[in-house]
Design a protein around this motif. Sequence first.
Motif, PDB file in Angstrom:
ATOM      1  N   LEU A 176      47.477  40.915  44.246  1.00  0.00           N
ATOM      2  CA  LEU A 176      46.846  42.192  44.565  1.00  0.00           C
ATOM      3  C   LEU A 176      45.319  42.167  44.412  1.00  0.00           C
ATOM      4  O   LEU A 176      44.607  42.637  45.318  1.00  0.00           O
ATOM      5  CB  LEU A 176      47.449  43.307  43.715  1.00  0.00           C
ATOM      6  CG  LEU A 176      46.990  44.728  44.023  1.00  0.00           C
ATOM      7  CD1 LEU A 176      47.243  45.070  45.482  1.00  0.00           C
ATOM      8  CD2 LEU A 176      47.695  45.728  43.114  1.00  0.00           C
ATOM      9  N   ALA A 180      42.716  42.845  47.488  1.00  0.00           N
ATOM     10  CA  ALA A 180      41.750  43.944  47.393  1.00  0.00           C
ATOM     11  C   ALA A 180      40.343  43.450  47.699  1.00  0.00           C
ATOM     12  O   ALA A 180      39.576  44.101  48.423  1.00  0.00           O
ATOM     13  CB  ALA A 180      41.803  44.572  46.004  1.00  0.00           C
ATOM     14  N   TRP A 181      40.005  42.276  47.166  1.00  0.00           N
ATOM     15  CA  TRP A 181      38.689  41.692  47.457  1.00  0.00           C
ATOM     16  C   TRP A 181      38.562  41.340  48.941  1.00  0.00           C
ATOM     17  O   TRP A 181      37.535  41.620  49.572  1.00  0.00           O
ATOM     18  CB  TRP A 181      38.479  40.437  46.609  1.00  0.00           C
ATOM     19  CG  TRP A 181      37.264  39.653  47.011  1.00  0.00           C
ATOM     20  CD1 TRP A 181      35.974  39.879  46.649  1.00  0.00           C
ATOM     21  CD2 TRP A 181      37.239  38.525  47.910  1.00  0.00           C
ATOM     22  NE1 TRP A 181      35.136  38.966  47.246  1.00  0.00           N
ATOM     23  CE2 TRP A 181      35.880  38.131  48.032  1.00  0.00           C
ATOM     24  CE3 TRP A 181      38.215  37.822  48.607  1.00  0.00           C
ATOM     25  CZ2 TRP A 181      35.493  37.045  48.819  1.00  0.00           C
ATOM     26  CZ3 TRP A 181      37.831  36.744  49.400  1.00  0.00           C
ATOM     27  CH2 TRP A 181      36.480  36.376  49.500  1.00  0.00           C
ATOM     28  N   SER A 183      39.937  42.656  51.449  1.00  0.00           N
ATOM     29  CA  SER A 183      39.901  43.826  52.326  1.00  0.00           C
ATOM     30  C   SER A 183      38.480  44.338  52.572  1.00  0.00           C
ATOM     31  O   SER A 183      38.275  45.160  53.465  1.00  0.00           O
ATOM     32  CB  SER A 183      40.757  44.951  51.735  1.00  0.00           C
ATOM     33  OG  SER A 183      40.168  45.472  50.558  1.00  0.00           O
ATOM     34  N   ALA A 303      46.057  47.448  52.442  1.00  0.00           N
ATOM     35  CA  ALA A 303      44.656  47.369  52.037  1.00  0.00           C
ATOM     36  C   ALA A 303      43.723  47.627  53.217  1.00  0.00           C
ATOM     37  O   ALA A 303      42.706  48.332  53.092  1.00  0.00           O
ATOM     38  CB  ALA A 303      44.362  46.006  51.420  1.00  0.00           C
ATOM     39  N   GLN A 307      41.034  50.757  53.902  1.00  0.00           N
ATOM     40  CA  GLN A 307      39.630  50.524  54.253  1.00  0.00           C
ATOM     41  C   GLN A 307      39.252  51.254  55.527  1.00  0.00           C
ATOM     42  O   GLN A 307      38.169  51.830  55.636  1.00  0.00           O
ATOM     43  CB  GLN A 307      39.367  49.014  54.406  1.00  0.00           C
ATOM     44  CG  GLN A 307      39.394  48.241  53.112  1.00  0.00           C
ATOM     45  CD  GLN A 307      38.187  48.525  52.244  1.00  0.00           C
ATOM     46  OE1 GLN A 307      37.349  49.353  52.556  1.00  0.00           O
ATOM     47  NE2 GLN A 307      38.095  47.845  51.114  1.00  0.00           N
TER      48      GLN A 307
END
Length: 309
Positions: A176, A180-181, A183, A303, A307
């Motif tokens: 996860l 997240a990074w 995205s 994700a 965004q």
Amino acid sequence: MRPIWDALRKHLRQDFRWNLYGTLALFLVLFITFNYSVNLERGIIDSYRGNPLRIVWYFLLYCFAYYGGLLIYLGFTKEWWRVKNPRFWIYSVFILAVLGLDGGFYGYNSLSRTLFDGAVYSYLFHCFTNVSSALTVFLPLVLFYYFVDNQRHHFYGLQPKWTKLKPYFILVSLMLPLIAWASFQPDFLRSYPTYFDSNADEYFGVSRWITTLLYELLYAFDFVSTELMFRGFMVIGMAHLLGRGAIIPMVVCYASLHFGKPLGETIGSIFGGYILGVIALESRSIWGGIIVHVGVAWMMDLAAWLQKL
């Protein structure tokens, strides 16, 4: 997580050689660099969409990747006797032909345009893209399994082993932060989410979440077929012919499957493919890989959606 680490340590202890893995890394660097330099997958191969030559192009791409990786492995292990078995060539050419068919097949395009007079073409196209593997992957593998293969491995590792799946859910959760990074990267957002909202919900008179859920379920089905080909057939199905050597050519071929996607994803597929290959070899099951693959794919879409919002 301990069963996963134990499997990896066991495999590396028996298989790892600096010269072998170093040469393999160099081959992958050159192979990937060439693809992204000439835009091989999207710029050349995909220019043949709708043309049977596209299937041939994909077949040749996967042949180069698979046999190139195998040549490196055999060059250092000196186990050339493995490829002298005619069954190796029957099995390997068959699965590479299936990969070529699955990659180059484009029949769902005209079907998407025909149904409902093309009013929901985009939605149907994306759905049929994912479910077409029922025809291009599952059907050929079922026929091969029952008429050619003489092994008893529960259809290439598809038998569930529900009591040993907890570590894979933990592994998904550990991905996860990385997702997240990713995205926030422009390259990632150019490829994800894989499905955007269409007018399908309005056309069929249903809630938007229903059409989205249907797409995501079919998206997951496509990963089941991917695991069945790469970890199921190429590892579990080929282990009686190549032993532990089944993993390296599968990894190189699996990396080439990601050509056309963000570079980071292609590089990540090397490590992910290797880990899932070792797990499949040790457990004789692909369900751990299915959980990881589908879980990561859904999180990547989620994700990207967040965004975009």
